[in-house]
Design a protein around this motif. Structure first.
Motif, PDB file in Angstrom:
ATOM      1  N   PHE A  48       0.937  -1.131   0.077  1.00 58.68           N
ATOM      2  CA  PHE A  48      -0.012  -0.069  -0.063  1.00 58.68           C
ATOM      3  C   PHE A  48       0.972   1.279   0.027  1.00 58.68           C
ATOM      4  N   LEU A  49       2.111   1.200   0.809  1.00 54.23           N
ATOM      5  CA  LEU A  49       2.889   2.289   0.781  1.00 54.23           C
ATOM      6  C   LEU A  49       3.538   2.641  -0.711  1.00 54.23           C
ATOM      7  N   PHE A  50       4.017   1.385  -1.402  1.00 52.07           N
ATOM      8  CA  PHE A  50       4.689   1.586  -2.594  1.00 52.07           C
ATOM      9  C   PHE A  50       3.360   2.331  -3.557  1.00 52.07           C
ATOM     10  N   TRP A  51       2.215   1.590  -3.476  1.00 47.15           N
ATOM     11  CA  TRP A  51       1.154   2.144  -4.488  1.00 47.15           C
ATOM     12  C   TRP A  51       0.947   3.608  -4.114  1.00 47.15           C
ATOM     13  N   LEU A  52       0.979   3.962  -2.947  1.00 46.31           N
ATOM     14  CA  LEU A  52       0.708   5.432  -2.634  1.00 46.31           C
ATOM     15  C   LEU A  52       1.719   6.321  -3.026  1.00 46.31           C
ATOM     16  N   ALA A  54       3.787   5.854  -5.568  1.00 42.79           N
ATOM     17  CA  ALA A  54       3.632   5.888  -7.196  1.00 42.79           C
ATOM     18  C   ALA A  54       2.299   6.427  -7.465  1.00 42.79           C
ATOM     19  N   THR A  55       1.499   6.473  -6.693  1.00 44.57           N
ATOM     20  CA  THR A  55       0.100   7.428  -7.217  1.00 44.57           C
ATOM     21  C   THR A  55       0.463   8.880  -6.968  1.00 44.57           C
ATOM     22  N   SER A  56       0.947   9.051  -5.838  1.00 45.26           N
ATOM     23  CA  SER A  56       1.408  10.324  -5.533  1.00 45.26           C
ATOM     24  C   SER A  56       2.320  11.262  -6.437  1.00 45.26           C
ATOM     25  N   LEU A  57       3.273  10.392  -7.083  1.00 43.77           N
ATOM     26  CA  LEU A  57       4.375  10.853  -7.971  1.00 43.77           C
ATOM     27  C   LEU A  57       3.486  11.077  -9.319  1.00 43.77           C
ATOM     28  N   VAL A  61       3.134  14.914 -11.289  1.00 43.63           N
ATOM     29  CA  VAL A  61       3.141  14.941 -12.647  1.00 43.63           C
ATOM     30  C   VAL A  61       2.210  15.438 -13.472  1.00 43.63           C
ATOM     31  N   LEU A  62       0.861  14.687 -13.259  1.00 49.51           N
ATOM     32  CA  LEU A  62      -0.521  15.320 -14.052  1.00 49.51           C
ATOM     33  C   LEU A  62      -0.855  16.638 -13.646  1.00 49.51           C
ATOM     34  N   GLY A  63      -0.548  17.040 -12.301  1.00 50.41           N
ATOM     35  CA  GLY A  63      -1.208  18.221 -11.705  1.00 50.41           C
ATOM     36  C   GLY A  63      -0.237  19.343 -12.370  1.00 50.41           C
ATOM     37  N   LEU A  64       0.941  19.064 -12.861  1.00 54.26           N
ATOM     38  CA  LEU A  64       1.681  20.019 -13.392  1.00 54.26           C
ATOM     39  C   LEU A  64       1.705  20.143 -14.676  1.00 54.26           C
ATOM     40  N   THR A  65       0.964  19.263 -15.518  1.00 50.45           N
ATOM     41  CA  THR A  65       0.943  19.243 -16.796  1.00 50.45           C
ATOM     42  C   THR A  65      -0.546  19.063 -17.358  1.00 50.45           C
ATOM     43  N   THR A  77     -12.886  12.986 -10.592  1.00 51.89           N
ATOM     44  CA  THR A  77     -13.191  11.828 -11.588  1.00 51.89           C
ATOM     45  C   THR A  77     -11.884  11.307 -12.173  1.00 51.89           C
ATOM     46  N   ILE A  78     -10.945  11.971 -12.677  1.00 56.41           N
ATOM     47  CA  ILE A  78      -9.795  11.341 -13.194  1.00 56.41           C
ATOM     48  C   ILE A  78      -8.946  10.790 -12.047  1.00 56.41           C
ATOM     49  N   VAL A  79      -8.755  11.598 -10.857  1.00 55.72           N
ATOM     50  CA  VAL A  79      -8.004  11.056  -9.723  1.00 55.72           C
ATOM     51  C   VAL A  79      -8.505   9.690  -9.638  1.00 55.72           C
ATOM     52  N   LEU A  80      -9.698   9.642  -9.206  1.00 61.26           N
ATOM     53  CA  LEU A  80     -10.321   8.290  -8.731  1.00 61.26           C
ATOM     54  C   LEU A  80     -10.114   7.136  -9.717  1.00 61.26           C
ATOM     55  N   PHE A  81     -10.502   7.309 -11.016  1.00 63.34           N
ATOM     56  CA  PHE A  81     -10.037   6.217 -11.901  1.00 63.34           C
ATOM     57  C   PHE A  81      -8.702   5.788 -12.024  1.00 63.34           C
ATOM     58  N   LEU A  82      -7.480   6.808 -12.157  1.00 62.26           N
ATOM     59  CA  LEU A  82      -6.339   6.587 -12.051  1.00 62.26           C
ATOM     60  C   LEU A  82      -5.874   5.795 -10.958  1.00 62.26           C
ATOM     61  N   SER A  83      -6.554   6.331  -9.695  1.00 60.96           N
ATOM     62  CA  SER A  83      -6.013   5.427  -8.439  1.00 60.96           C
ATOM     63  C   SER A  83      -6.465   3.906  -8.431  1.00 60.96           C
ATOM     64  N   PHE A  84      -7.807   3.726  -9.134  1.00 58.80           N
ATOM     65  CA  PHE A  84      -8.428   2.488  -9.361  1.00 58.80           C
ATOM     66  C   PHE A  84      -7.246   1.524 -10.161  1.00 58.80           C
TER      67      PHE A  84
END
Length: 300
Positions: A48-52, A54-57, A61-65, A77-84
């Motif tokens: 879960f820590l590794f996934w968290l 990777a998701t934060s990273l 990147v998406l937030g800056l681009t 919506t995009i955040v929830l879908f990508l997290s899943f």
């Protein structure tokens, strides 16, 4: 055999690890150690820590681009879908590529296997990991999204939390510690301790020589206990146990001089080598001793 290994675990650890016998489709019987609750929890928290991370990273990147200037609802919506997507790809990818072991499972020496002894199929891996969404992440997501101060919101949130807690507690109510995903996919999680080969344990130490009388003090069960101890990964607890066992052996066989703490492992390896050779030689002549409490049996 399983009962004997349970006795060994109880003697060395004071606890009995759940052990199961699985017959493969080819008719081969395999003995496996069921992963306990603590091991599975540690493995999940690491993953879960590794996934968290990777998701934060990814979101950074998406937030800056790509997400710069996008409306709030679309962003959520995009955040929830990508997290899943990332969460499930993480578990499925590693269990497919690493023969049932994610990084967290490898860290604590766990592995997913097929309960019937067959190969671990991709469909089973996908099923057990997608079920985790219904077990944990979906009810927890609904729990945190409910406005508890609104009318009826408290009981709705409580029901979602009870949903997650009830399914998460399922491994405590079956002997193989299976969660819902394991029940659906026909899988189980086992402990696979890294063990050296017997040949590595049987390296003789020439400076220790034992008489026949000294080797007659123990039987096959004690030899297996010693073998299990020598196979254990190096740790402060293992070193302490080795010194304790070394002292007991010295007192039992009447070893004439004290063994230094730094030499305890070498002494145990030498005694294991000599005791194993002695018992194998005795068995060739029809004399078998199950343990130290049983007199050697004679052949017919």
């Amino acid at each position: 055999m399983a009962r004997r290994l349970d006795r060994i675990n109880r003697l060395l650890d004071g606890v009995t690890r759940n052990r199961r016998e699985i017959v493969t489709p080819e008719g081969v019987m395999l003995e496996v150690d069921i992963a306990n609750h603590g091991e599975r929890l540690v493995a999940f928290m690491v993953d879960f820590l590794f996934w968290l991370l990777a998701t934060s990273l990814l979101f950074l990147v998406l937030g800056l681009t790509l997400l710069h200037g996008v409306t709030g609802s679309v962003t959520i919506t995009i955040v929830l879908f990508l997290s899943f997507l990332l969460r499930n790809l993480y578990f499925i990818h590693f269990e497919l590529q690493s023969q049932g072991a994610t990084p967290g499972k490898r860290l604590v020496n766990l592995k997913v296997i097929d309960r019937s002894g067959g190969p671990l199929l991709p469909g089973a891996i996908v099923a057990r990991n997608l079920t985790r969404e219904v077990e944990i992440f979906l009810p927890l997501g609904l729990f945190f999204s409910v406005p508890t101060l609104a009318e009826g919101g408290f009981w709705m949130a409580l029901s979602y939390f009870g949903w997650a807690a009830g399914l998460s507690a399922l491994p405590f109510f079956n002997r193989d510690h299976l969660r819902a995903g394991d029940l659906i996919a026909g899988t189980m999680v086992i402990s696979v301790q890294r063990r050296p080969l017997l040949a590595e344990l049987a390296q003789a130490e020439s400076r220790y020589v034992f008489s026949r009388k000294q080797l007659d003090a123990y039987g096959a069960f004690e030899l297996q206990v010693l073998e299990e101890l020598l196979r254990r990964p190096s740790s402060p607890d293992t070193h302490g146990m080795q010194q304790e066992v070394c002292g007991k052996i010295c007192r039992k066989i009447g070893w004439p001089e004290p063994v230094p703490e730094a030499e305890a492992l070498a002494f145990l390896k030498a005694f294991y080598t000599a005791e194993r050779a002695h018992l194998e030689r005795e068995q060739q002549f029809g004399r078998y001793r199950a343990d130290k409490h049983e007199a050697p049996s004679t052949g017919r």
